[in-house]
Design a protein around this motif. Structure first.
Motif, PDB file in Angstrom:
ATOM      1  N   HIS A  39       2.254   0.761   7.613  1.00 48.17           N
ATOM      2  CA  HIS A  39       1.990  -0.420   6.797  1.00 48.17           C
ATOM      3  C   HIS A  39       0.939  -0.223   5.711  1.00 48.17           C
ATOM      4  N   SER A  40       0.549   1.003   5.474  1.00 51.42           N
ATOM      5  CA  SER A  40      -0.450   1.225   4.444  1.00 51.42           C
ATOM      6  C   SER A  40       0.082   2.176   3.387  1.00 51.42           C
ATOM      7  N   PRO A  41      -0.499   2.166   2.227  1.00 57.27           N
ATOM      8  CA  PRO A  41      -1.636   1.328   1.858  1.00 57.27           C
ATOM      9  C   PRO A  41      -1.191  -0.084   1.491  1.00 57.27           C
ATOM     10  N   LEU A  42      -1.984  -1.035   1.890  1.00 60.79           N
ATOM     11  CA  LEU A  42      -1.756  -2.431   1.547  1.00 60.79           C
ATOM     12  C   LEU A  42      -2.136  -2.625   0.084  1.00 60.79           C
ATOM     13  N   GLU A  43      -1.282  -3.258  -0.679  1.00 62.66           N
ATOM     14  CA  GLU A  43      -1.530  -3.445  -2.106  1.00 62.66           C
ATOM     15  C   GLU A  43      -2.817  -4.225  -2.342  1.00 62.66           C
ATOM     16  N   ALA A  44      -3.513  -3.866  -3.403  1.00 64.56           N
ATOM     17  CA  ALA A  44      -4.822  -4.454  -3.710  1.00 64.56           C
ATOM     18  C   ALA A  44      -4.789  -5.977  -3.844  1.00 64.56           C
ATOM     19  N   GLY A  45      -3.737  -6.531  -4.381  1.00 64.35           N
ATOM     20  CA  GLY A  45      -3.673  -7.974  -4.605  1.00 64.35           C
ATOM     21  C   GLY A  45      -3.215  -8.786  -3.412  1.00 64.35           C
ATOM     22  N   VAL A  46      -2.911  -8.130  -2.309  1.00 60.66           N
ATOM     23  CA  VAL A  46      -2.396  -8.820  -1.121  1.00 60.66           C
ATOM     24  C   VAL A  46      -3.515  -8.990  -0.099  1.00 60.66           C
ATOM     25  N   ALA A  83      -9.660  -2.720   6.087  1.00 58.84           N
ATOM     26  CA  ALA A  83     -10.106  -1.478   5.446  1.00 58.84           C
ATOM     27  C   ALA A  83      -9.189  -0.311   5.820  1.00 58.84           C
ATOM     28  N   ALA A  84      -8.787  -0.234   7.076  1.00 57.12           N
ATOM     29  CA  ALA A  84      -7.918   0.859   7.525  1.00 57.12           C
ATOM     30  C   ALA A  84      -6.570   0.822   6.817  1.00 57.12           C
ATOM     31  N   LEU A  85      -6.046  -0.376   6.602  1.00 63.65           N
ATOM     32  CA  LEU A  85      -4.754  -0.506   5.945  1.00 63.65           C
ATOM     33  C   LEU A  85      -4.834  -0.248   4.444  1.00 63.65           C
ATOM     34  N   ARG A  86      -6.008  -0.332   3.876  1.00 64.81           N
ATOM     35  CA  ARG A  86      -6.164  -0.094   2.441  1.00 64.81           C
ATOM     36  C   ARG A  86      -6.611   1.330   2.133  1.00 64.81           C
TER      37      ARG A  86
END
Length: 78
Positions: free
Chosen positions: A31-38, A73-76
């Motif tokens: 599930h990463s990286p999670l988009e910055a705007g989400v 943080a882990a997902l980003r």
């Protein structure tokens, strides 16, 4: 009353996710990286119950907020 400290594995258990190291790593990798705007709680992979739990913990700055921030943080940063 002292705030509680929760482990990453406990958060995964609360979310109904695998709690073993391999399962946690797989979830983060998938599930990463999670988009910055989400926002974390708005990610498409959460069920409505999971999203609600994450949202409430963050808004209330509850006991789980610190470990929720760690998950964010882990997902980003993966």
């Amino acid at each position: 009353m002292e705030p509680s400290y929760h482990r990453f594995t406990e958060l995964f258990a609360q979310l109904g996710l695998p709690v073993d190291v391999a399962g946690i790593r797989q979830f983060i990798a998938q599930h990463s990286p999670l988009e910055a705007g989400v926002k974390l709680e708005e990610a498409s992979f959460w069920s409505s119950a999971q999203a609600t739990m994450l949202r409430e913990e963050i808004l209330l700055d509850a006991d789980w907020a610190e470990v929720v921030d760690q998950l964010n943080a882990a997902l980003r940063n993966h």
